[in-house]
Design an enzyme around this catalytic site. Sequence first.
Site, PDB file in Angstrom:
ATOM      1  CG  PHE A  94     -16.605 -13.790 -55.881  1.00 55.06           C
ATOM      2  CD1 PHE A  94     -17.341 -14.897 -56.248  1.00 55.06           C
ATOM      3  CD2 PHE A  94     -16.940 -13.116 -54.730  1.00 55.06           C
ATOM      4  CE1 PHE A  94     -18.410 -15.307 -55.477  1.00 55.06           C
ATOM      5  CE2 PHE A  94     -18.003 -13.530 -53.951  1.00 55.06           C
ATOM      6  CZ  PHE A  94     -18.742 -14.629 -54.326  1.00 55.06           C
ATOM      7  N   GLY A  95     -12.045 -13.277 -56.753  1.00 52.66           N
ATOM      8  CA  GLY A  95     -10.928 -12.790 -57.530  1.00 52.66           C
ATOM      9  C   GLY A  95     -10.228 -11.633 -56.852  1.00 52.66           C
ATOM     10  CB  ALA A  96      -6.974 -10.179 -57.492  1.00 54.83           C
ATOM     11  CB  VAL A  97     -10.129  -6.002 -55.306  1.00 51.93           C
ATOM     12  CG1 VAL A  97     -10.702  -4.621 -55.536  1.00 51.93           C
ATOM     13  CG2 VAL A  97     -11.239  -7.010 -55.088  1.00 51.93           C
ATOM     14  N   GLY A 101      -6.775  -6.426 -52.479  1.00 56.46           N
ATOM     15  CA  GLY A 101      -7.164  -7.592 -51.706  1.00 56.46           C
ATOM     16  C   GLY A 101      -7.531  -8.723 -52.634  1.00 56.46           C
ATOM     17  CG  ASP A 135     -18.926 -14.019 -48.414  1.00 52.76           C
ATOM     18  OD1 ASP A 135     -18.692 -14.440 -47.268  1.00 52.76           O
ATOM     19  OD2 ASP A 135     -18.050 -13.889 -49.278  1.00 52.76           O
TER      20      ASP A 135
END
Length: 810
Positions: A486-489, A482, A598
């Site tokens: 904050f960035g890709a996982v 995903g 969040d």
Amino acid sequence: MAAEFTFSVGSSIAVVISGNSTILSENRTFELGFFTADAGSNWYVGIWYSSIPIRTYIWVANRLNSVKNQKSATISLNEDGRMIITDSNQLIVWTTENAERAAEAKLLDTGNLVLLSQTGAIVWQSFDFPADTWLPGMNITRNNKIVCWRSVSDPSPGNYSLRLRSPGFGEFELVHDEETRYWSTGIWTGSSFSGIPEMSVRYLYTFRFSNPFNPSASFTYETLPEFSNTLTRFSVDSFGLLKQYTWSSQTENWNMFWSRPENVCRVYGLCGNLGFCTGGSLRPCECIAGYVPADEQAWRSGGFNGGCRRDDEKSICQGDGDGFEDVGVVNFDGSVDSVVFTGGRSLCEETCLKNCSCVAMKHNEESGMCNIIFGSILNIQNLTSDSTDEIPLYIRVGRDGFNEENKMNGGWRLKMVLIIIAGCVFMALCFVALALVILRMIRNKEKRKKFEEEMTFPVTNLKVFSHKELTAATSGFTEMLGHGGFGAVFRGTLSDASEVAVKRLEHPTVGRDKEFRAELCTIGNIQHVNLVRLRGFCLEDSHRLLVYDYMENGPLSGYLKRDGEVLSWDVRLRIAIGTARGIAYLHEECRDCIVHCDIKPENILLDNGFNPKVSDFGMAKLIGRDFSRVLTTMRGTWGYLAPEWISGVAITAKADVYSYGMTLLEILGGRRNVETPPSVFTSTRIEGASQEDHWFFPPWAARQIVDDKVSDVLDGRLQGAYNPVEARRLALVAVWCIQDNESCRPTMGMVVRMLEGTLEVTVPSPPQLLQALVSGDSFQGVRVVSGQESSLSSGTCSFESNKDTGVSPS
Ligand SMILES: *[C@@H]1O[C@H](CO)[C@@H](O)[C@H](O)[C@H]1NC(C)=O
Ligand SMILES: *[C@@H]1O[C@H](CO)[C@@H](O)[C@H](O)[C@H]1NC(C)=O
Ligand SMILES: *[C@@H]1O[C@H](CO)[C@@H](O)[C@H](O)[C@H]1NC(C)=O
Ligand SMILES: *[C@@H]1O[C@H](CO)[C@@H](O)[C@H](O)[C@H]1NC(C)=O
Ligand SMILES: *[C@@H]1O[C@H](CO)[C@@H](O)[C@H](O)[C@H]1NC(C)=O
């Protein structure tokens, strides 16, 4: 250096401001002076907020004529009573056009620069000539408009503007080049624009539209008296997006919480000729393989309108070699000519290649219809899945741009020679490389030793990974799970065979390693059965990677799709309570209270037993105080965020309670709170422009719950298989959590006890802000906007029951 907030004409020419001196408004809210946005090449006279640490320009005078050297440049009132800007050669670069003589200039605390006559009447004001910012109190009429900056470093007028639609005078529109509309507010309905129902909520702003549907129409907004100290603005950014910001003194940053059009790719021509719109928030455009930015420098600084050009521009139509790149089923802006005929694929390709001005082609395998395309293909976008047009677009590219097979066809002899040469070079290089590798291994060993020594962690449960280790674990970051704010996982498997999720932070935290480690340390110490465990991290060169336990069943959001797997009632209850426990732990039991900021279904992960684990806690702190990144990952709509985000007041743990309440409604309904109908890109995109519409589930749901019609709110796919007592309890808690007034929301600890049934839950009143978005009980996807305005009730609230076990709201 700052002078008084007024200056006046003296006996001769009154030089008031020069070089780096400035003047301030009465209450020091705004400041006027020379500024540069490109490190000194061009200087402009502008107005900015003087009271905040982030330079934010709200007005620019000489947008078209910059001053090259500000040292001896001046702003003054000349003998004709006009304000002028002169450069170092005393040449006038900008002047006001007031007919009546001004005797005095004054910077008001609203951000308005006014010229006053002898009698004190306004003869000219900067609010009539806005730049890219629309401030409270500024009237927009048919005579002025908001025009974006060309790029963040270039205040000259860009291609996008917001203006009153003319003729009609009943709505606002965003246009490209004064011509092509790509978004509109919808028609004024008396209290709001039809496309922005949230305007009817009386919160933060009041809007006033005088003489709508008349050439003398004038629209303005003001902040409500109770928010008079809130700094807030609308502006059109250089990507053509209309954005709304509120200053938060808590985070010392602008919070952006509303932006239109929601999909940046809808901005007409954003990525220019043959540019591909990917929709990224910082860099939304790319060139396809074989193409490069037409204007490298502009492209680097975020000006994408120039588009892309062939990498091998000179060789276009120089004999053989061209081919086609399949860019998939796409839509694009711009006007193109096309020639249509029936024929095979190869005839279609040939015909295009024969004509030098042919840029692309489409070929329908079924009907044999060929479409040869000429002209400019602007802003290519991936088409949404539900489109009827399934024919991919093939863009003409040079030798280097298309697939391997085609490349091998021509000039094989030359290639053989090249291969032999390359072979020899390769052998030589191998020797060198081998030597280097050996050297490096020795060095790395030393480096790593040093590196591990640096990591003197007071906790032993965080593991330090090397970048190499994680690259191997994730097979080179291939399987993306995903992409969050904050960035890709990525999914990975460690050497001990345990599965992990590796988050690659996309944020320049370089140089702040110490803080970063301190935060990691805090996060690493937080362990709870309902929180995702941080196992370790990698902090090497510019790499910032976090390693978490892998959660087999993925995020909760995956189960809120209409066609997704249906969660049973027991699982939903477990998720609701577990999530609440996790957040309550963050709020109340950690050493430092952590506000998550969040909470949303994307951040609630489910393990193999469908036990919820909250992820991403501590992130807002970890990446600095940049909450706006958190905000932009939300759907950016009023009614989804806690109201305190919007008004810029301090964010407390109660903001998480709000978001939790919203999430709880989604769990109950088995659906998303805000559903955007699939956007339909058509060639007639003007009609499509107003289709960006929302259906808000929460106001309707809250009303049903309060009216004791909980069963209507519950996911129909449960088919009645739920415990009505528990369902009612969850539903009531959800409504308590989304109360407008944060003091009316329970704490997370109380939420847990309410859900567990150890604290009685009373019936709350429906949240007013949300309620204003809908009226009556109408549903069926038809949104009815209430005519009357509503405001925050300041009334008391009591969710504690008298049968309470002794806990009272804080
Ligand atoms: C103006 O700015 C320059 C460069 O920042 C600085 O050296 C100079 O002292 C400033 N002059 C005044 C009058 O503040
Ligand atoms: C400036 O601040 C003072 C004190 O807060 C207030 O009375 C006054 O109205 C303000 N002036 C303007 C122009 O806002
Ligand atoms: C905006 O318009 C209103 C009414 O049309 C007028 O009273 C007000 O002075 C205007 N404000 C500015 C800043 O021009
Ligand atoms: C467009 O869609 C294709 C196929 O679904 C995908 O491979 C590609 O990455 C997408 N491109 C962008 C920029 O989203
Ligand atoms: C290329 O196609 C355009 C549009 O059909 C046509 O006007 C032009 O004459 C063609 N050029 C050549 C060289 O065939």
